[in-house]
Write a protein that holds these residues in place. Sequence first.
Motif, mmCIF file in Angstrom:
data_model
loop_
_atom_site.group_PDB
_atom_site.id
_atom_site.type_symbol
_atom_site.label_atom_id
_atom_site.label_comp_id
_atom_site.label_asym_id
_atom_site.label_seq_id
_atom_site.Cartn_x
_atom_site.Cartn_y
_atom_site.Cartn_z
ATOM 1 N N THR A 290 5.298 7.348 -7.032
ATOM 2 C CA THR A 290 4.755 8.671 -7.366
ATOM 3 C C THR A 290 5.714 9.772 -6.930
ATOM 4 O OG1 THR A 290 2.496 7.858 -7.172
ATOM 5 C CG2 THR A 290 2.807 10.247 -7.011
ATOM 6 N N LYS A 291 6.227 9.643 -5.721
ATOM 7 C CA LYS A 291 7.123 10.664 -5.166
ATOM 8 C C LYS A 291 8.362 10.851 -6.021
ATOM 9 C CE LYS A 291 9.503 11.931 -0.913
ATOM 10 N NZ LYS A 291 9.550 11.690 0.521
ATOM 11 N N LYS B 119 7.565 12.056 -9.793
ATOM 12 C CA LYS B 119 7.165 13.460 -9.819
ATOM 13 C C LYS B 119 8.398 14.375 -9.853
ATOM 14 C CE LYS B 119 4.681 14.682 -6.316
ATOM 15 N NZ LYS B 119 3.632 14.963 -5.340
ATOM 16 N N ASP C 187 12.586 5.245 4.093
ATOM 17 C CA ASP C 187 12.000 6.561 3.803
ATOM 18 C C ASP C 187 13.081 7.570 3.422
ATOM 19 O OD1 ASP C 187 9.434 5.673 4.409
ATOM 20 O OD2 ASP C 187 9.485 6.438 6.473
ATOM 21 N N ASP D 69 13.555 9.534 -0.053
ATOM 22 C CA ASP D 69 13.493 10.987 -0.002
ATOM 23 C C ASP D 69 14.717 11.603 -0.691
ATOM 24 O OD1 ASP D 69 12.001 13.307 0.995
ATOM 25 O OD2 ASP D 69 13.737 13.634 2.311
ATOM 26 N N PRO E 96 3.313 2.305 -4.029
ATOM 27 C CA PRO E 96 2.907 3.237 -5.093
ATOM 28 C C PRO E 96 3.191 4.698 -4.749
ATOM 29 C CG PRO E 96 1.165 1.643 -4.661
ATOM 30 C CD PRO E 96 2.205 1.456 -3.594
ATOM 31 N N HIS E 97 3.147 5.037 -3.466
ATOM 32 C CA HIS E 97 3.459 6.403 -3.040
ATOM 33 C C HIS E 97 4.947 6.704 -3.247
ATOM 34 C CE1 HIS E 97 -0.559 6.929 -1.460
ATOM 35 N NE2 HIS E 97 -0.430 5.771 -0.829
ATOM 36 N N TYR E 98 5.803 5.703 -3.022
ATOM 37 C CA TYR E 98 7.232 5.873 -3.298
ATOM 38 C C TYR E 98 7.440 6.164 -4.782
ATOM 39 C CZ TYR E 98 8.221 3.516 1.224
ATOM 40 O OH TYR E 98 8.308 3.154 2.547
ATOM 41 N N SER F 8 0.819 -1.214 0.000
ATOM 42 C CA SER F 8 0.000 0.000 0.000
ATOM 43 C C SER F 8 0.855 1.266 0.000
ATOM 44 C CB SER F 8 -0.965 0.003 1.182
ATOM 45 O OG SER F 8 -0.263 0.127 2.396
ATOM 46 N N VAL F 9 2.097 1.168 0.446
ATOM 47 C CA VAL F 9 2.990 2.324 0.515
ATOM 48 C C VAL F 9 3.832 2.451 -0.761
ATOM 49 C CG1 VAL F 9 4.878 3.374 1.838
ATOM 50 C CG2 VAL F 9 3.052 2.151 3.021
#
Length: 122
Positions: free
Chosen positions: A25-26, A29, A102, A106, A21-23, A18-19
Motif C-alpha cells: 500500500t505504501k 500510493k 523498513d 521507505d 500488505p502495508h508495504y 501481516s506487515v
Amino acid sequence: MKTTPEHNERIANMKFFSVFPHYVTKIEKKGRTKEELFTVIEWLTGFNEEKLNELIEEKVTFKTFFERADLNPNAHLIKGVICGYRIEEIDNELTKKARYLDKVIDELAKGRKLEKIMREPK
C-alpha cells in the motif's frame, strides 16, 4: 534512541504476512510497483517473489524471516533514521535487519532510484 528488550521482542514476534500488505500500500500510493518492491526485498534478503509468497503463506515471524534470509553484504551501508531509530545505533541484530527493510521500502516510496536503494559499489 535505544531499543528496549520489549521492543526487540515485539519486532521478533511480528508476522511478516501481516506487515507485507502495508508495504505494498505504501509504495503503490506513491506510484511505485509491486515488482520494484520485490526487487528491493530480494536485494536485501535473497528472497525472490516465489519464496516471499511461501513465507507469507507460512505466516512466519520476522525472527524466522530474517533467520532464513541471506542478507546482502552491502546491507550495512543502509544508514539513517527510520521509525525514530538511527539504524547505525541499533544493537539488536534482528531489529537492525527489520529497520533495514523498513528503510529500503521507505526510500522506494519516496521515489529513490533502485540503483541507489540497492547500494551497489561503483
